[in-house]
Structures are given as structure tokens and as C-alpha cells.
Design a protein around this motif. Structure first.
Motif, short mmCIF file in Angstrom:
data_model
loop_
_atom_site.label_atom_id
_atom_site.label_comp_id
_atom_site.label_asym_id
_atom_site.label_seq_id
_atom_site.Cartn_x
_atom_site.Cartn_y
_atom_site.Cartn_z
N UNK A 1 0.82 -1.20 0.00
CA UNK A 1 0.00 0.00 0.00
C UNK A 1 0.86 1.26 0.00
N UNK A 2 0.42 2.24 -0.73
CA UNK A 2 1.02 3.56 -0.73
C UNK A 2 0.31 4.42 0.32
N UNK A 3 1.07 5.18 1.06
CA UNK A 3 0.53 6.02 2.13
C UNK A 3 1.08 7.43 2.01
N UNK A 4 0.19 8.40 2.23
CA UNK A 4 0.60 9.81 2.20
C UNK A 4 0.18 10.50 3.48
N UNK A 5 1.09 11.26 4.06
CA UNK A 5 0.79 12.14 5.20
C UNK A 5 0.85 13.56 4.67
N UNK A 6 -0.33 14.17 4.52
CA UNK A 6 -0.44 15.44 3.82
C UNK A 6 -0.66 16.56 4.83
N UNK A 7 0.23 17.55 4.82
CA UNK A 7 0.05 18.67 5.75
C UNK A 7 -1.05 19.62 5.28
#
Length: 119
Positions: A95-101
Motif C-alpha cells: 500500500x502507498x501512504x501519504x501524510x499530507x500537511x
């Protein structure tokens, strides 16, 4: 609308290689921490590799160190995972994961791409 679309999974023999890609859209990719996770059947999801927005301080799960390499192309908004010397125990959905500010950090997940390592 945030989208994370993984590709590149499949069936590979032990010792082989695969390159996963995560195509991102709908958010500021360059400023986001991006990661790969995996989940094998009956197991908890685990971190494979994490790459901060600055590209420094990359971290890897102990089981993939020295075999996997994470990279990103900010111009194309793509995250990669080069997987070498694959083992049967690498079999999982990745899985690809993004932590977006934003006002706070918002987390997004892709739908996953399956990897099977078997002879």
C-alpha cells in the motif's frame, strides 16, 4: 480529490525483482511524507519504507533493509519501491501512504497492489 494509485505488483520467483509505483494526485506531493506499507494474509500492516518530504532520513523496515529502495519523483508526483532479492515472506499487498500537511496532518491510503513471491 486525493488519489493514490499503485501499480507494478505481480508474481515473481524468489530472488527476483519488482518495481512498484504510486501515482499521486489531488494534494501537494512535494510537501508530503510518503511511505510504503504491506500486509500479508493474517498479519498486521507493517511499514516497508518511509520517505519524508525533504527526501532525507529515509527509514526501512528491518526485514527489507539492503534489499528494497524507496524513491520519489516530485515533478511527476510518483513514489517508487524497487524490490530486489525477493523472498516468499515478502508476499503481501503493498500500500502507498501519504501524510499530507493541511491544517492538521491528513493520512491517505491507496487501494494496494498484490505481490506474490513463489516458485
Amino acid at each position: 480529490q486525493v488519489q493514490l494509485v499503485e501499480s507494478g505488483g505481480g508474481l515473481v520467483q524468489p530472488g527476483g525483482s519488482l518495481r512498484l509505483s504510486c501515482f499521486a494526485s489531488g494534494f501537494n506531493f512535494e510537501n508530503s511524507e510518503m511511505s510504503w506499507y504491506r500486509q500479508a494474509p493474517g498479519e498486521e500492516r507493517e511499514l516497508v519504507a518511509s520517505m519524508p518530504a525533504t527526501g532525507s532520513s529515509i527509514s526501512y523496515g528491518d526485514s527489507v533493509k539492503g534489499r528494497f529502495t524507496v524513491s520519489r519523483d516530485n515533478a511527476k508526483s510518483v513514489l517508487y519501491l524497487q524490490m530486489n532479492s525477493l523472498k516468499p515472506e515478502d508476499t503481501a499487498v503493498y500500500y502507498c501512504n501519504a501524510l499530507v500537511p493541511r491544517l492538521a496532518i491528513v493520512e491517505y491510503w491507496g487501494q494496494g497492489t498484490p505481490v506474490t513471491v513463489s516458485s
